[in-house]
Structure formats: C-alpha cells, structure tokens
Design an enzyme around this catalytic site. Structure first.
Site, PDB file in Angstrom:
ATOM      1  N   LYS A 175       0.857  -1.194   0.000  1.00  0.00           N
ATOM      2  CA  LYS A 175       0.000   0.000   0.000  1.00  0.00           C
ATOM      3  C   LYS A 175       0.891   1.242   0.000  1.00  0.00           C
ATOM      4  CE  LYS A 175      -1.627   3.005   2.797  1.00  0.00           C
ATOM      5  NZ  LYS A 175      -1.764   4.175   1.929  1.00  0.00           N
ATOM      6  N   GLY A 228       6.976   5.816   7.989  1.00  0.00           N
ATOM      7  CA  GLY A 228       6.038   6.926   8.086  1.00  0.00           C
ATOM      8  C   GLY A 228       6.220   7.619   9.424  1.00  0.00           C
ATOM      9  N   SER A 229       5.179   8.265   9.885  1.00  0.00           N
ATOM     10  CA  SER A 229       5.287   9.050  11.118  1.00  0.00           C
ATOM     11  C   SER A 229       5.299   8.144  12.356  1.00  0.00           C
ATOM     12  CB  SER A 229       4.095  10.005  11.207  1.00  0.00           C
ATOM     13  OG  SER A 229       2.897   9.258  11.240  1.00  0.00           O
ATOM     14  N   GLN A 231       3.652   8.663  14.995  1.00  0.00           N
ATOM     15  CA  GLN A 231       2.273   8.567  15.475  1.00  0.00           C
ATOM     16  C   GLN A 231       1.564   7.340  14.867  1.00  0.00           C
ATOM     17  OE1 GLN A 231       0.156  11.846  13.899  1.00  0.00           O
ATOM     18  NE2 GLN A 231      -1.606  11.616  15.230  1.00  0.00           N
ATOM     19  N   VAL A 232       1.671   7.194  13.540  1.00  0.00           N
ATOM     20  CA  VAL A 232       1.036   6.044  12.885  1.00  0.00           C
ATOM     21  C   VAL A 232       1.793   4.758  13.225  1.00  0.00           C
ATOM     22  CG1 VAL A 232       0.496   5.018  10.640  1.00  0.00           C
ATOM     23  CG2 VAL A 232       0.004   7.422  11.045  1.00  0.00           C
ATOM     24  N   GLY A 233       3.109   4.856  13.314  1.00  0.00           N
ATOM     25  CA  GLY A 233       3.912   3.670  13.653  1.00  0.00           C
ATOM     26  C   GLY A 233       3.505   3.053  14.981  1.00  0.00           C
ATOM     27  N   GLU A 250      10.164   2.418  10.540  1.00  0.00           N
ATOM     28  CA  GLU A 250      11.111   3.522  10.318  1.00  0.00           C
ATOM     29  C   GLU A 250      10.298   4.802  10.382  1.00  0.00           C
ATOM     30  OE1 GLU A 250      14.227   3.413  10.279  1.00  0.00           O
ATOM     31  OE2 GLU A 250      14.481   1.257  10.070  1.00  0.00           O
ATOM     32  N   CYS A 284      13.030  12.368   6.199  1.00  0.00           N
ATOM     33  CA  CYS A 284      13.114  11.908   7.597  1.00  0.00           C
ATOM     34  C   CYS A 284      14.464  12.290   8.183  1.00  0.00           C
ATOM     35  CB  CYS A 284      12.913  10.403   7.658  1.00  0.00           C
ATOM     36  SG  CYS A 284      13.980   9.515   6.538  1.00  0.00           S
ATOM     37  N   GLU A 385       8.892  17.244  15.124  1.00  0.00           N
ATOM     38  CA  GLU A 385       9.163  17.135  13.682  1.00  0.00           C
ATOM     39  C   GLU A 385       8.223  18.076  12.924  1.00  0.00           C
ATOM     40  OE1 GLU A 385       8.118  13.488  11.505  1.00  0.00           O
ATOM     41  OE2 GLU A 385      10.108  13.533  10.602  1.00  0.00           O
TER      42      GLU A 385
HETATM   43  P1  NAD Z   1       2.188   8.796   7.614  1.00  0.00           P
HETATM   44  O1  NAD Z   1       2.542   8.103   8.879  1.00  0.00           O
HETATM   45  O2  NAD Z   1       1.066   9.749   7.628  1.00  0.00           O
HETATM   46  O3  NAD Z   1       1.804   7.705   6.492  1.00  0.00           O
HETATM   47  C1  NAD Z   1       2.704   6.679   6.101  1.00  0.00           C
HETATM   48  C2  NAD Z   1       1.903   5.556   5.460  1.00  0.00           C
HETATM   49  O4  NAD Z   1       1.068   4.944   6.455  1.00  0.00           O
HETATM   50  C3  NAD Z   1       0.961   6.009   4.342  1.00  0.00           C
HETATM   51  O5  NAD Z   1       0.924   5.034   3.328  1.00  0.00           O
HETATM   52  C4  NAD Z   1      -0.386   6.092   5.065  1.00  0.00           C
HETATM   53  O6  NAD Z   1      -1.490   5.971   4.202  1.00  0.00           O
HETATM   54  C5  NAD Z   1      -0.282   4.899   6.002  1.00  0.00           C
HETATM   55  N1  NAD Z   1      -1.162   4.957   7.183  1.00  0.00           N
HETATM   56  C6  NAD Z   1      -1.683   6.058   7.786  1.00  0.00           C
HETATM   57  N2  NAD Z   1      -2.439   5.695   8.844  1.00  0.00           N
HETATM   58  C7  NAD Z   1      -2.382   4.345   8.927  1.00  0.00           C
HETATM   59  C8  NAD Z   1      -2.940   3.388   9.810  1.00  0.00           C
HETATM   60  N3  NAD Z   1      -3.712   3.745  10.842  1.00  0.00           N
HETATM   61  N4  NAD Z   1      -2.676   2.074   9.615  1.00  0.00           N
HETATM   62  C9  NAD Z   1      -1.865   1.690   8.591  1.00  0.00           C
HETATM   63  N5  NAD Z   1      -1.321   2.558   7.702  1.00  0.00           N
HETATM   64  C10 NAD Z   1      -1.563   3.870   7.869  1.00  0.00           C
HETATM   65  O7  NAD Z   1       3.533   9.464   7.069  1.00  0.00           O
HETATM   66  P2  NAD Z   1       3.758  10.373   5.779  1.00  0.00           P
HETATM   67  O8  NAD Z   1       3.161  11.711   5.992  1.00  0.00           O
HETATM   68  O9  NAD Z   1       3.388   9.616   4.543  1.00  0.00           O
HETATM   69  O10 NAD Z   1       5.358  10.499   5.779  1.00  0.00           O
HETATM   70  C11 NAD Z   1       6.046  11.411   6.569  1.00  0.00           C
HETATM   71  C12 NAD Z   1       6.602  10.745   7.793  1.00  0.00           C
HETATM   72  O11 NAD Z   1       7.396   9.629   7.419  1.00  0.00           O
HETATM   73  C13 NAD Z   1       7.527  11.658   8.578  1.00  0.00           C
HETATM   74  O12 NAD Z   1       7.280  11.493   9.950  1.00  0.00           O
HETATM   75  C14 NAD Z   1       8.922  11.134   8.224  1.00  0.00           C
HETATM   76  O13 NAD Z   1       9.915  11.395   9.167  1.00  0.00           O
HETATM   77  C15 NAD Z   1       8.645   9.678   8.088  1.00  0.00           C
HETATM   78  N6  NAD Z   1       9.677   9.027   7.281  1.00  0.00           N
HETATM   79  C16 NAD Z   1      10.566   8.220   7.925  1.00  0.00           C
HETATM   80  C17 NAD Z   1      11.583   7.603   7.210  1.00  0.00           C
HETATM   81  C18 NAD Z   1      12.578   6.702   7.887  1.00  0.00           C
HETATM   82  O14 NAD Z   1      13.192   5.909   7.210  1.00  0.00           O
HETATM   83  N7  NAD Z   1      12.757   6.806   9.196  1.00  0.00           N
HETATM   84  C19 NAD Z   1      11.683   7.821   5.829  1.00  0.00           C
HETATM   85  C20 NAD Z   1      10.744   8.647   5.212  1.00  0.00           C
HETATM   86  C21 NAD Z   1       9.739   9.248   5.944  1.00  0.00           C
END
Ligand code: NAD
Length: 495
Positions: A175, A228-229, A231-233, A250, A284, A385
């Site tokens: 996804k 991703g973030s 918060q979602v992680g 990550e 990130c 962030e």
């Molecule tokens: P996000 O957490 O909003 O979304 C990431 C993914 O998760 C998207 O595909 C989203 O649709 C999905 N998602 C959202 N809610 C979900 C849920 N409840 N269950 C399952 N999946 C869900 O992040 P974003 O805005 O797409 O990206 C920015 C964030 O990603 C920043 O915090 C950045 O630091 C982080 N990031 C980290 C790395 C790393 O390697 N550490 C690399 C790139 C980005």
C-alpha cells in the site's frame, strides 16, 4: 485526460470493490491531475492477501539466485526509464528533478544489491561440541509481507522494502502513500515486466485507515514493514503486536547538524543548506536543527541566511529551481502553525515565515525557506518534527552541551558534526543517540548498501538497507545432523 491507474490484485489490474476513485494532483500546480486511483478497502486487501498466500510456496522454492536475476532485470529497466520515472515523481510529489533522479538511482542501486544478495543470503556453519555432528543455520522466507510506505521517497522506499522481501522468497501486499500512488504503480509495472510472477505482487491503493489498517490487522500477513510518522507507527505496532507479526518501523526524525568553532564553515554551510532545504525539508533525515558553538555562532548564522535567501522556489521540473513545493495543503498548514508557535515561544524569525504565492507559485503548496535563531532546547520548534523548510538554530558553549542538546529530543535518526578535531568527532560518534552520524557531511546522504534507521521514537530496532534488511525478511532455521550412529546428549556426554 488524467490517467486512470488501477490496483494489481491476484495477477490482474483491477478496480476497487467500492468502484470509487481518488485523485492525485501536482503539488506545484494543483490544476494538473496526475491520475485517478481506486479507493480500496478491506475486501480488496482480502483478495490480495489470499493470492499472495497461495503464491508463497512456489515462489519460496524458486532458487534465490534465479529470483536475483529478476531483480537485475528490474534494475536494468529502471536504468532505461530513469528520466521518465524522475519526471513523473517530480510532478507527483514536487521535489526537484535532480533529487527525483537520485531517488530513482537509489532504487536502481537497491535492485543490483538484491541481485548480488541472491547468491549470498548467508547462514552460519559452526563446529559442534560433539564428534560426528554437523550444524549450521540458514535463512528461510517467512510468508506474506505487508508493505506500507510514505510519499517523500516514492521510489527509493518501496524498493528498499520490496526488493529484499521478494528476493528473500516472500510475497507482497503493497500500500503506497495516497499522495504518490503513480510512481508506486510504475514500479510494480516494471517488476512485472522484469519477470516477477504475477501473483507474487499486489498493489492496493487507498487510505491508511482503510487499506493500511486492513493490512496490519490481517491474520494471514506475517510481517509488516512500515515507514512513516511515529504517530502512525505506534498504532501499527500495537495492532501488529497483538497479532504477533514481525514489524519493522522507520519513523520520524528531528535531526541536527553541530558546527564546532574549528569547523570549515564554508563546508558546513553547503551541508546545512542541502540538509535543511533539500526535498523542501521533507526528509526523515532533514536537518531541522542547527547547533552552533558560540565563537562562530553569529558569523555562521549570517552566512546561512545570506545563502538561504538566494534559494529559488518553483516547479521542480525547472532545472534552475532549488526548492519545490511541500506535499499538500495540510502539510503547509502544519508548517505555518509551527512557525507561529516558534514566534510565540520567543525564537527570532530571521528569514521566511510565510506561504510563498507570488506569480507562478500561486497554484502550488509553496512555503518560504524559514530560519529561526535564538531557539532554546525546550521550545517545540527544537523538539518536534515539522517536516518542511524550517531550520531552528541553537547556540551552545562546547561539544558536551552540543551533544546534550542534540540528544534532547524523542527521535534518534540522523546527526552530523562539523569539526577538524578528530577527538571531538569520535566523541560525537560515541555519544550521539542516533542510528546515523555523519562527520563533516550533512544529515542526509544514505547509501543503499549500509544499514539505515534510527533509535528512540524513530525505530524499533530493525534496519533498512544493506545486509541487515535481509535479516528482517528471513527467518533463521538451525540444523543439527548427527552422523555418529548413536545418541549423543549435548552438555552431558561430552563432560
Ligand atoms: P504517515 O505516517 O502519515 O503515512 C505513512 C503511510 O502509512 C501512508 O501510506 C499512510 O497511508 C499509512 N497509514 C496512515 N495511517 C495508517 C494506519 N492507521 N494504519 C496503517 N497505515 C496507515 O507518514 P507520511 O506523511 O506519509 O510520511 C512522513 C513521515 O514519514 C515523517 O514522519 C517522516 O519522518 C517519516 N519518514 C521516515 C523515514 C525513515 O526511514 N525513518 C523515511 C521517510 C519518511
């Protein structure tokens, strides 16, 4: 007319069961629709998982070097289409064309690493404590991998996950972020063209709370790789943890560059501009904090402002542009809110601080490169962030205070120290609580064959990249072969 993209489920390009679609627009020019995409949900994920599960055994029995050759073909196709992919990516998410070329190149490098890994996937062979007994461990594929990715590296991050997942013999339900579904779809098309069997790969477009949740909660998905973030992680970790899934997370960062009195200031200047404003600060690993030792503080702040003033904003397809738009309206609002918070907290706004909407910028999500000085470690702009072109500058008296300030955040992804003093450099390497430390280089610049990831709220201990990511996508099996012809009791008969 906007291109109509589809899901790829159970070996077929198809619509979502809902029949609904969502739109994706160019963040540099919101009049341009990149495409429309199926708005999927739980039942689409259900079909994808069923197909991936059914495909698993055959794919897992395909020799890894043969799987590797498919990765090689995928890499070759990416080389041929590098410019086409980069152009699409810039239109889809806004970062400047040189950077989307780099993003694609990272995918190519990852493909070729996977090709090589097909002939390695090393286990261990270790002597037994008993005679006529031989033992070793080897790595086996796990099953169905659920892959959930963000929008800021639309090619590199999916390749970091999908190449090692399938090279290791797993099947995939993917996804991508709903801000970058077109680049993700191009990647899947390319993998299929390279020869990945059709049922091994599924892409399901849609939102996080619908498609993402369905993947995370599905009992027949064995592992989840999420970027991703934080918060979602956290949400994903608790749900996947309840299902005893293997989870790689990550997440966010609040990375800092520390500049010591003895640093080469011109070098540190190039570093901070690239680190803070590259990808419009939406990496990130972006440099969100600049920590400067007191003797060079005032001089260096002026140098940074002078150069940042010259950065050109615009559509990333224009080769002369330095800084593209931010990803969407919500992101721009969040950035602007943080700028207001910084002012309320008493930091000094030295540059920018506003939406950029002059002339050609009026139809995009542009934000001025922004710099705050007089930031203190407890301010929110020093800790949270922001994910945009905003740099917070802090002053410290010595190395020890610099490292303390650096560590005074919940994240631990990347860090950088500029100094000519080798002892200070090694002190930083030892004491900075981050997954990555650069010496005399900016906080960004990872290479795909090195482990990538962070500690504290940035990660949960796994790494992307290099050899380490293959440990995530495989399970160790330990083998003992007793060829003595008698019962040999370990720990007993040899004592
Ligand atoms: P996000 O957490 O909003 O979304 C990431 C993914 O998760 C998207 O595909 C989203 O649709 C999905 N998602 C959202 N809610 C979900 C849920 N409840 N269950 C399952 N999946 C869900 O992040 P974003 O805005 O797409 O990206 C920015 C964030 O990603 C920043 O915090 C950045 O630091 C982080 N990031 C980290 C790395 C790393 O390697 N550490 C690399 C790139 C980005």
């Amino acid at each position: 007319m906007a291109e109509k993209f589809q899901n790829f489920i159970a070996g077929k390009w198809c619509e979502a069961d809902s029949g609904e679609r969502f739109e994706n627009r160019n963040p540099a020019n919101w009049d341009e629709v990149i495409g429309t995409f199926p708005k999927s949900g739980k039942s689409d994920v259900e079909r994808a998982v069923k197909s991936a599960r059914a495909a698993f055994r055959k794919w897992s029995l395909t020799p890894a070097p043969v799987r590797g050759e498919i990765m090689k073909r995928a890499g070759d196709l990416m080389v041929e289409r590098k410019e086409e992919i980069a152009q699409l990516m810039t239109r889809e998410m806004g970062k400047v064309i040189d950077e989307t070329r780099g993003d694609t190149q990272e995918g190519i490098d990852t493909a070729f690493y996977a090709f090589g890994e097909g002939r390695r996937l090393f286990g261990h062979s270790v002597p037994s404590e008993l005679p006529n007994k031989t033992q070793w461990s080897y790595r086996r594929p796990i099953g169905v991998a659920g892959i959930i990715t963000p929008w800021n590296f639309p090619m590199a991050i999916p390749t970091w996950k999908i190449f090692p997942a399938i090279l290791s013999g797993n099947t995939v339900v993917f996804k991508p972020a709903s801000d970058t579904p077109a680049t993700a779809t191009k990647f899947i098309e390319l993998l299929l063209e390279a020869g990945v069997p059709e049922d091994v790969l599924n892409i399901v477009h849609g939102g996080g709370s619908s498609v993402g949740t369905a993947i995370v909660e599905h009992p027949d998905i064995d592992l989840i790789s999420f970027t991703g973030s934080s918060q979602v992680g956290r949400i994903i970790n608790s749900k996947a943890g309840a299902g005893l899934k293997r989870v790689s997370l990550e997440m966010g960062g609040k990375n800092a560059q520390l500049v010591m009195n003895d640093a080469n200031l011109e070098l540190a200047l190039d570093g901070v501009l690239w680190g803070a404003f590259g990808t419009t600060g939406q990496r990130c690993t972006a440099t969100s904090r600049l920590i400067v030792q007191e003797d060079v503080h005032d001089e260096f702040v002026e140098m940074v402002i002078e150069r940042a003033k010259q950065l050109k904003l615009g559509d990333g397809l224009d080769e002369s542009v330095d800084v593209g738009p931010v990803i969407n309206e919500g992101a721009r609002e969040k950035i602007h809110k943080y700028v207001q918070i910084g002012q309320e907290e008493g930091a000094t706004l030295k540059l920018g601080g506003n939406i950029a909407d002059d002339g050609d910028l009026a139809k995009g999500w542009f934000y001025q490169p922004t710099i705050f000085s007089d930031v203190t470690p407890e301010m929110r702009i020093a800790k949270e962030e922001i994910f945009g072109p905003v740099l917070s500058i802090l002053k410290v008296k010595d190395l020890q205070e610099g490292i303390e300030v650096m560590n005074n955040v919940e994240y631990g992804l990347s860090s950088s120290v500029y100094t000519q003093d080798i002892n200070a450099a090694f002190e930083g390497i030892r004491d900075i609580d981050c997954g990555i430390t650069y010496i005399n280089g900016p906080t960004i610049g990872a290479e795909c064959h090195m482990p990538f990831g962070g500690c504290k709220s940035t990660g949960n201990g796994h790494r992307e990249g290099g050899w380490e990511v293959y440990e995530f996508y495989t399970e160790t099996k330990t083998i003992y072969v007793d060829h003595s012809g008698r019962l040999q009791r370990a720990q007993i008969d040899n004592r």
